[in-house]
Design an enzyme around this catalytic site. Structure first.
Site, short mmCIF file in Angstrom:
data_model
loop_
_atom_site.label_atom_id
_atom_site.label_comp_id
_atom_site.label_asym_id
_atom_site.label_seq_id
_atom_site.Cartn_x
_atom_site.Cartn_y
_atom_site.Cartn_z
N HIS A 37 43.96 31.99 -2.39
CA HIS A 37 43.91 31.10 -1.36
C HIS A 37 45.06 30.91 -0.23
O HIS A 37 45.32 30.01 0.48
CB HIS A 37 44.02 29.70 -1.99
CG HIS A 37 42.69 29.31 -2.75
ND1 HIS A 37 41.51 29.30 -2.08
CD2 HIS A 37 42.53 29.18 -4.17
CE1 HIS A 37 40.57 29.04 -3.24
NE2 HIS A 37 41.34 29.13 -4.32
N HIS A 138 44.64 25.58 -8.97
CA HIS A 138 43.30 25.48 -8.43
C HIS A 138 43.00 24.45 -7.14
O HIS A 138 43.58 23.76 -7.06
CB HIS A 138 42.34 24.85 -9.36
CG HIS A 138 40.90 24.56 -9.14
ND1 HIS A 138 39.92 25.47 -9.03
CD2 HIS A 138 40.46 23.37 -8.66
CE1 HIS A 138 38.81 25.06 -8.59
NE2 HIS A 138 39.07 23.57 -8.35
#
Length: 146
Positions: A37, A138
Site C-alpha cells: 500500500h 492492514h
C-alpha cells in the site's frame, strides 16, 4: 548480589528470546503493509501507473480486484496508530486525522486471469488502518472527507 544480578540477566535474556519472534512478526506484517500500500513518490497516477504497480507488487496472478496506494511519508502513516495523527474508528481500527494523497486501482473487466488492466482513481482521503504494536498492518478503507 552477583548471583542475583546473574539470575536477573538470565531471565531478561530469556524474555528477549521470547519476544523477538513477536516483534519480528510485527515488523514483517508492517513491511507487508508497506509493500502492498505504500508508494512515496508515484510516477503518474493514471491507469498505466496502476498496471505497473500492481504487477510490480505481485498482485496480478490472479488479478487483485482493488488496491489502494498511499503517497506520503512513512512517519505520518505510522502516526495514525497513535494519538499524533489517528483517532479510534470502529472496533480495533484507527482513522487518520489528516487526508493522504492516494491512488486506488480497480480491476477493469471481470477476469482474475492476466493480463490485468486497472483503472486509477487519484485523490486525497482519510485512511482507516488496523494497528499492531503501534504499526499499521492492514489498510481497511479510505474515506473521502469534504
Amino acid at each position: 548480589m552477583v548471583m542475583g544480578l546473574g539470575l536477573f540477566l538470565l531471565v531478561f535474556m530469556l524474555g528477549l528470546g521470547l519476544t523477538s519472534p513477536t516483534l519480528a512478526q510485527d515488523n514483517s506484517r508492517y513491511r507487508d503493509f508497506l509493500s502492498k500500500h505504500y508508494d512515496a513518490r508515484p510516477q503518474g497516477r493514471n491507469d498505466r501507473y496502476c498496471d505497473s504497480m500492481m504487477r510490480r507488487q505481485g498482485m496480478t496472478s490472479p488479478c487483485k480486484d482493488i488496491n489502494t496506494f498511499i503517497h506520503g511519508n512513512r512517519r505520518s502513516i505510522r502516526a495514525i496508530c497513535g494519538d499524533e495523527n489517528g483517532n479510534p474508528y470502529g472496533e480495533n481500527l484507527r482513522i487518520s486525522r489528516t487526508p493522504f494523497q492516494v491512488t486506488t486501482c480497480n480491476l477493469r473487466g471481470g477476469s482474475p486471469r492476466p493480463p490485468c488492466r486497472y483503472r486509477a482513481t487519484a485523490g486525497f482521503r482519510n485512511i482507516v488502518v488496523a494497528c499492531e504494536n503501534g504499526l499499521p498492518v492492514h489498510l481497511d478503507q479510505s474515506i473521502f472527507r469534504p
